[in-house]
Design a protein around this motif. Structure first.
Motif, PDB file in Angstrom:
ATOM      1  N   GLN A  37       0.831  -1.191   0.000  1.00 15.63           N
ATOM      2  CA  GLN A  37       0.000   0.000   0.000  1.00 15.63           C
ATOM      3  C   GLN A  37       0.872   1.251   0.000  1.00 15.63           C
ATOM      4  O   GLN A  37       1.915   1.300   0.652  1.00 15.63           O
ATOM      5  CB  GLN A  37      -0.905   0.032   1.243  1.00 15.63           C
ATOM      6  N   LEU A  38       0.423   2.257  -0.728  1.00 17.13           N
ATOM      7  CA  LEU A  38       1.094   3.549  -0.672  1.00 17.13           C
ATOM      8  C   LEU A  38       0.657   4.305   0.579  1.00 17.13           C
ATOM      9  O   LEU A  38      -0.501   4.188   1.002  1.00 17.13           O
ATOM     10  CB  LEU A  38       0.761   4.383  -1.913  1.00 17.13           C
ATOM     11  N   PRO A  39       1.558   5.055   1.179  1.00 15.44           N
ATOM     12  CA  PRO A  39       1.119   5.899   2.297  1.00 15.44           C
ATOM     13  C   PRO A  39       0.051   6.878   1.829  1.00 15.44           C
ATOM     14  O   PRO A  39       0.098   7.356   0.687  1.00 15.44           O
ATOM     15  CB  PRO A  39       2.407   6.629   2.715  1.00 15.44           C
ATOM     16  N   PRO A  40      -0.920   7.189   2.646  1.00 16.42           N
ATOM     17  CA  PRO A  40      -1.974   8.140   2.220  1.00 16.42           C
ATOM     18  C   PRO A  40      -1.379   9.505   1.915  1.00 16.42           C
ATOM     19  O   PRO A  40      -0.439   9.938   2.578  1.00 16.42           O
ATOM     20  CB  PRO A  40      -2.918   8.197   3.436  1.00 16.42           C
ATOM     21  N   PRO A  41      -1.883  10.172   0.883  1.00 16.64           N
ATOM     22  CA  PRO A  41      -1.354  11.502   0.529  1.00 16.64           C
ATOM     23  C   PRO A  41      -1.592  12.507   1.649  1.00 16.64           C
ATOM     24  O   PRO A  41      -2.627  12.474   2.317  1.00 16.64           O
ATOM     25  CB  PRO A  41      -2.117  11.868  -0.742  1.00 16.64           C
ATOM     26  N   GLN A  42      -0.613  13.362   1.830  1.00 14.54           N
ATOM     27  CA  GLN A  42      -0.744  14.370   2.869  1.00 14.54           C
ATOM     28  C   GLN A  42      -1.625  15.511   2.387  1.00 14.54           C
ATOM     29  O   GLN A  42      -1.547  15.922   1.235  1.00 14.54           O
ATOM     30  CB  GLN A  42       0.636  14.921   3.252  1.00 14.54           C
ATOM     31  N   ALA A  43      -2.489  15.985   3.258  1.00 12.63           N
ATOM     32  CA  ALA A  43      -3.416  17.061   2.901  1.00 12.63           C
ATOM     33  C   ALA A  43      -2.667  18.378   2.711  1.00 12.63           C
ATOM     34  O   ALA A  43      -1.670  18.632   3.353  1.00 12.63           O
ATOM     35  CB  ALA A  43      -4.463  17.199   3.987  1.00 12.63           C
TER      36      ALA A  43
END
Length: 249
Positions: A243-249
């Motif tokens: 899994q890719l790390p969730p994109p930062q807001a």
């Protein structure tokens, strides 16, 4: 045996990059292949700092990533390029249609993508696996570690779409090497270019690992699985979804 464009070739004397230090002019050491009693000879390399040079055996597995990139270019790039030319010829001889223009645009983009994705095919990228350890080959340099320093080896694959964003094909599949102890990074700074730290993909594995991306649409995952299973089967953890790390807001 030494690496030259086209594969490993045997020679009486050869040059190898000494692992365990950052690559520079002083990191290249000269080795002389020992003459064995039989006709077989191997490549003498030094796996890492503090280890004696090791003579690679005849069962060493050479996985050529650059050759796979070249095959991808020839097959995918050649086919998409040919279709683009045929569509262009059709437009010239039979007039313009919206559908044909769209098809030419699509296949033209596909052709350019194959060209760009195969840009590393002349970099001599690949992996060498031997009873003594794992070796990464890139741009004429060879960096290696012993199997005692490796906790696990596997191939992680990303889905085509993650976090509502498409994943680039050349980033989907990667060989991942998990270090056996926290001191690995300090002993092998030459591997820093491949080092990443993400949440573990499988239970029991560390988040820190070394990731080597593989060309898309190739059989390299299966080839690597067979090579590791033959040389160090107890290190192989299989092919898994990462899994890719969730994109930062």
């Amino acid at each position: 045996m030494k690496w030259l464009p086209g594969g490993w070739q045997r020679a009486d004397r050869e040059w190898a990059t000494v692992p365990g230090r950052r690559p520079n002019h002083g990191d290249t050491a000269r080795y002389t292949a020992e003459r064995a009693a039989g006709p077989e000879r191997g490549t003498r390399v030094q796996p890492g700092g503090g280890h004696r040079p090791t003579l690679l055996g005849a069962d060493a597995q050479d996985v050529d990533v650059s050759a796979s990139s070249f095959k991808t270019l020839v097959i995918g790039g050649g086919l998409s390029g040919l279709i683009t030319v045929l569509i262009a010829a059709t437009l010239v001889n039979k007039g313009n249609t919206v559908g044909m223009w769209i098809a030419q645009l699509v296949f033209g983009v596909i052709f350019l993508w194959f060209i760009s994705s195969a840009r590393g095919m002349f970099s001599s990228r690949g992996f060498l696996l031997d009873r003594s350890g794992f070796y990464a080959r890139t741009r004429g340099e060879v960096f290696g570690v012993t199997w005692d320093e490796v906790a696990a080896v596997g191939v992680g694959t990303l889905p085509w779409i993650q976090h509502r964003r498409p994943v680039a094909p050349e980033r989907r599949q990667a060989l991942e090497i998990y270090p056996a102890d926290p001191g690995f990074a300090a002993r092998h700074p030459e591997f820093d270019r491949w080092r990443i730290d993400e949440p573990p993909s499988m239970p029991g594995l560390p988040g820190e690992r070394y990731r080597f991306h593989l060309p898309p649409f190739s059989r390299l995952p299966k080839t690597l699985e067979g090579a590791v299973q033959k040389i160090a089967p107890h290190k192989w953890v299989g092919q898994y979804r990462r899994q890719l790390p969730p994109p930062q807001a």
